[in-house]
Design an enzyme around this catalytic site. Structure first.
Site, PDB file in Angstrom:
ATOM      1  N   TYR A 199       0.925  -1.032  -0.098  1.00  0.00           N
ATOM      2  CA  TYR A 199       0.143  -0.097  -0.136  1.00  0.00           C
ATOM      3  C   TYR A 199       0.733   1.285  -0.017  1.00  0.00           C
ATOM      4  CZ  TYR A 199      -3.843  -3.260   0.581  1.00  0.00           C
ATOM      5  OH  TYR A 199      -4.722  -4.200   0.408  1.00  0.00           O
ATOM      6  N   ARG A 241      -6.210 -15.298   8.619  1.00  0.00           N
ATOM      7  CA  ARG A 241      -7.148 -16.277   7.939  1.00  0.00           C
ATOM      8  C   ARG A 241      -7.457 -17.359   8.969  1.00  0.00           C
ATOM      9  NH1 ARG A 241      -3.713 -17.645   2.774  1.00  0.00           N
ATOM     10  NH2 ARG A 241      -2.090 -17.286   4.317  1.00  0.00           N
ATOM     11  N   CYS A 278      -7.399 -23.336   9.003  1.00  0.00           N
ATOM     12  CA  CYS A 278      -7.144 -22.847   7.639  1.00  0.00           C
ATOM     13  C   CYS A 278      -6.345 -23.327   6.624  1.00  0.00           C
ATOM     14  CB  CYS A 278      -6.633 -21.477   7.948  1.00  0.00           C
ATOM     15  SG  CYS A 278      -6.114 -20.547   6.338  1.00  0.00           S
ATOM     16  N   CYS A 314     -11.965 -16.696   0.916  1.00  0.00           N
ATOM     17  CA  CYS A 314     -11.511 -15.306   1.258  1.00  0.00           C
ATOM     18  C   CYS A 314     -11.393 -14.322   0.153  1.00  0.00           C
ATOM     19  CB  CYS A 314     -10.514 -15.152   2.250  1.00  0.00           C
ATOM     20  SG  CYS A 314      -9.039 -16.080   1.700  1.00  0.00           S
ATOM     21  N   CYS A 342     -14.956 -18.010   3.510  1.00  0.00           N
ATOM     22  CA  CYS A 342     -13.936 -19.129   3.910  1.00  0.00           C
ATOM     23  C   CYS A 342     -14.428 -20.266   3.373  1.00  0.00           C
ATOM     24  CB  CYS A 342     -13.878 -18.959   5.558  1.00  0.00           C
ATOM     25  SG  CYS A 342     -12.671 -20.119   5.958  1.00  0.00           S
ATOM     26  N   ALA A 393     -17.066 -34.014   2.241  1.00  0.00           N
ATOM     27  CA  ALA A 393     -18.662 -33.646   2.356  1.00  0.00           C
ATOM     28  C   ALA A 393     -19.298 -34.386   3.122  1.00  0.00           C
ATOM     29  CB  ALA A 393     -19.104 -33.710   1.104  1.00  0.00           C
ATOM     30  N   LYS A 413       1.305 -30.326   1.308  1.00  0.00           N
ATOM     31  CA  LYS A 413      -0.156 -30.216   1.472  1.00  0.00           C
ATOM     32  C   LYS A 413      -0.483 -30.394   3.031  1.00  0.00           C
ATOM     33  CE  LYS A 413      -2.613 -30.660  -1.535  1.00  0.00           C
ATOM     34  NZ  LYS A 413      -3.634 -30.084  -2.152  1.00  0.00           N
TER      35      LYS A 413
END
Length: 656
Positions: free
Chosen positions: A185, A331, A354, A361, A374, A405, A441
């Site tokens: 920034y 996060r 996370c 995000c 998220c 799932a 991973k």
């Protein structure tokens, strides 16, 4: 050995939960919620109910200090993104005071981070004002706006605006104010030679490039009582070869202390090198540690460590070693706002980890001009609006499939009061099992551990059998979470003993050696190749039919960086190559669409990573014939990513 055995759930984290202090501000522990943009504010920069709910929920989760997201200081060019909080006018104070009171009610302290967008103005509109005309090419291509160098008069106005915004923060009763001097920034645009080619008193030497930040600090000190704590967040380096060097950062921190700064909040990177700022799964954890450990002995004020700290084990070790005084998590607390309270009470395996995917995000959240989301926490930015609740009529529900799932669905249904039976003939975890044993991973492996633990700690019955319609006739409802099969290779296959799918790499990593050819250069093939490249004595070639890697519906942050990481790991990347046959000693490949005879690419092992195809619907058809109500979730509904698996499970569970 169970998947949970990789963690010690009984461990305590004494260093994390010691009280701490920044100047005169006493904090209940050493855990800081790092500023993450939520984009939940009203268009005029005032906070909304969603903004307040989000930060109150973070406070309830046990953090010692909750830092509000970056907040613009003027109404000219400092606003960076849609839905951003503002402190540019008196009108902002009332809402900010409301938010402060709500967070204080949880026992947490709360701070406000102030920012000027500089060249990272993502609104897509002028004015964009920075140290120079140096632009981020991605933003320039997207918006067609190039930064305008700030005049000396404009610089003075911005310096004054920071001081006035800090005074408003004090009026709103924030406990601390922070200047955002990192991540690309405006202030970083001045600090870095990479983005500052000025020839006036704000460019050239280190002293000149640091001038604007020191003037901002002096302005804030002139506008607020000396007892009001002041933090500066900075990048230890922007990781540009011609950018900020750590020696200058250390010298800058010494100057900041002399000018009245009470704490250094150390992070790293900028948007043009996003992998160093919001680091993805393939990047190291605690990746800026080398930098903050150079800052800490150079100053006598506290140092906050930031950057993929993720787990209580990492965070506590940082404090125990004396590496830093506080730890900052961004996060990780979007993934689980109760991160701190769960760590403090020894419920480590209950922490929703996370996975550093940047999908919920960024990719599907802020980058789509939406609020933050998220992958692993569907309630982010919607806190309290979509609770699971308790089912009006408890049912006996079968969940067919023990992948992400199915595991998430089983736990959610149990929490709603249903009697749940989970059918899975193989090991629980499904497509997540491939992550075990791989450094790149490790975040996804942590999600596997968590999801399996959540099913087991609830005592949910798991039947080691494939769900068939006949066995499901006695259930009130069925959830089909059987995943999606790998896309099959349609050419001739002459050898199968060393032919693998992506999911086979983890379980057989001890056997794999020599040269491996990965067929398919989508995300699945590329991440598999990176895992293979970790193995000792293994060389990897990726063959992709298309002219470029990862041209499917991928997360852009993976597309931007993963091929580079593969090249750094020594993986040979060959695009425009069509594999036509699997031979005993390798694969036959030819230029895509050429019709030429193939050349043999020798391989000791071949991995077919062709993606997934739509799942068969035989089970659904059978259930429909027998009249058993059912719902399909995850990749059984449509091939997707972890986000799709977990979100579809959560929201489907609310309706049963």
């Amino acid at each position: 050995m169970t998947v949970e055995s990789t963690l010690n759930p009984s461990r305590t984290f004494d260093h994390l939960f010691r009280p701490g202090a920044i100047a005169g501000l006493r904090l209940r522990n050493r855990v800081v919620k790092s500023p993450n943009t939520t984009a939940t504010s009203n268009p005029d920069g005032t906070v909304s109910q969603r903004t307040v709910n989000h930060y109150r929920r973070i406070g309830e989760g046990g953090a010692g200090l909750v830092m509000l997201e970056y907040t613009y200081v003027d109404d000219d060019a400092s606003k960076s993104i849609h839905g951003q909080t503002g402190m540019s006018r008196q009108d902002h104070v009332a809402g900010m005071g409301w938010l402060v009171d709500e967070v204080h009610s949880t026992g947490a302290a709360v701070g406000l981070q102030l920012v000027h967008a500089g060249r990272q103005r993502f609104l897509g509109t002028a004015p964009m004002k920075s140290a120079s005309t140096s632009s981020w090419d991605v933003a320039e291509m997207a918006f067609g706006v190039v930064p305008t160098p700030m005049t000396t008069e404009e610089i003075r106005g911005v310096v004054r605006s920071f001081g006035e915004a800090a005074a408003r923060a004090h009026m709103a009763r924030f406990d601390i104010v922070e200047v955002h001097a990192g991540h690309g920034y405006m202030i970083t645009n001045f600090l870095s030679p990479h983005t500052n080619d000025r020839t006036d008193e704000y460019g050239g030497s280190f002293e000149n490039r640091a001038r604007i930040l020191l003037e901002i600090v002096d302005s804030i000190r002139a506008h607020v009582p000396r007892t009001f704590p002041l933090s500066v967040r900075l990048s230890v380096t922007d990781y540009e070869p011609d950018g900020i060097q750590i020696e200058e950062t250390v010298a800058l921190c010494r100057l900041l202390e002399q000018h009245g700064v009470d704490v250094i909040h150390a992070s790293g990177g900028h948007h043009a090198l996003q992998e160093w700022e919001a680091s993805s799964w393939y990047m190291p954890r605690q990746l800026h540690r080398w930098g903050w450990e150079k800052i800490k002995p150079a100053v006598s004020i506290p140092v906050i460590a930031s950057g993929s700290l993720v787990t209580p084990e990492i965070a506590d070790e940082i404090l125990a070693s004396g590496s830093a005084d506080f730890v900052s998590l961004g996060r990780a607390m979007l993934a689980d706002p109760d991160w701190a309270v769960k760590a403090r009470t020894g419920r480590v395996l209950e922490i929703v980890p996370c996975i550093r995917c940047n999908d919920g995000c960024l990719e599907r959240g802020l980058d789509q001009k939406r609020s933050v989301g998220c992958t692993v926490n569907p309630q982010v930015a919607e806190e309290g609006r979509f609770p699971l609740g308790t089912a009006a009529t408890p049912k006996r529900v079968a969940v067919a499939g023990g992948g992400p799932a199915g595991l998430r669905m089983a736990a959610a249904l149990h929490d709603r009061g249903h009697e749940v039976v989970l059918f899975e003939p193989a090991e629980l975890g499904g497509a997540l099992l491939h992550a075990r044993g791989s450094t790149v991973k490790q975040d996804l492996a942590g999600l596997l551990v968590h999801l399996v633990h959540e099913v087991r700690r609830r005592g949910i019955e798991v039947r080691r059998a494939r769900a068939a319609a006949a066995a499901l006739a006695g259930f009130d409802s069925v959830v089909v979470a059987t995943g999606a099969p790998q896309r099959a290779f349609t050419g001739p296959i002459a050898a199968t003993d060393r032919l693998l799918g992506p999911g086979d790499v983890g379980p057989r990593r001890e056997q794999i050696s020599g040269h491996v050819v990965v067929v398919g250069g989508g995300f699945q093939g590329c991440e598999t190749a990176l895992r293979l490249a970790e193995l000792p004595g293994v060389t990897v070639t990726v063959l992709e039919r298309g002219e470029a890697l990862m041209r499917g519906p991928e997360v852009k942050y993976d597309v931007m960086v993963l091929p580079k990481r593969l090249r750094e790991a020594g993986v040979e990347l060959r695009t425009g190559r069509e594999v036509v046959a699997i031979e005993p000693n390798g694969v036959l490949a030819r230029p895509a669409g050429s019709g030429q005879d193939g050349e043999l690419v020798r391989a000791d092992w071949v991995v077919l990573a062709l993606g997934r195809e739509p799942a068969p619907v035989a089970l659904q058809d059978e259930l429909a014939e027998t009249g058993v109500p059912f719902v399909t979730i995850g990749s059984a509904q449509a091939p997707g990513r972890v986000y799709d698996a977990l979100h579809s499970a959560y929201f489907a569970a609310r309706l049963l």
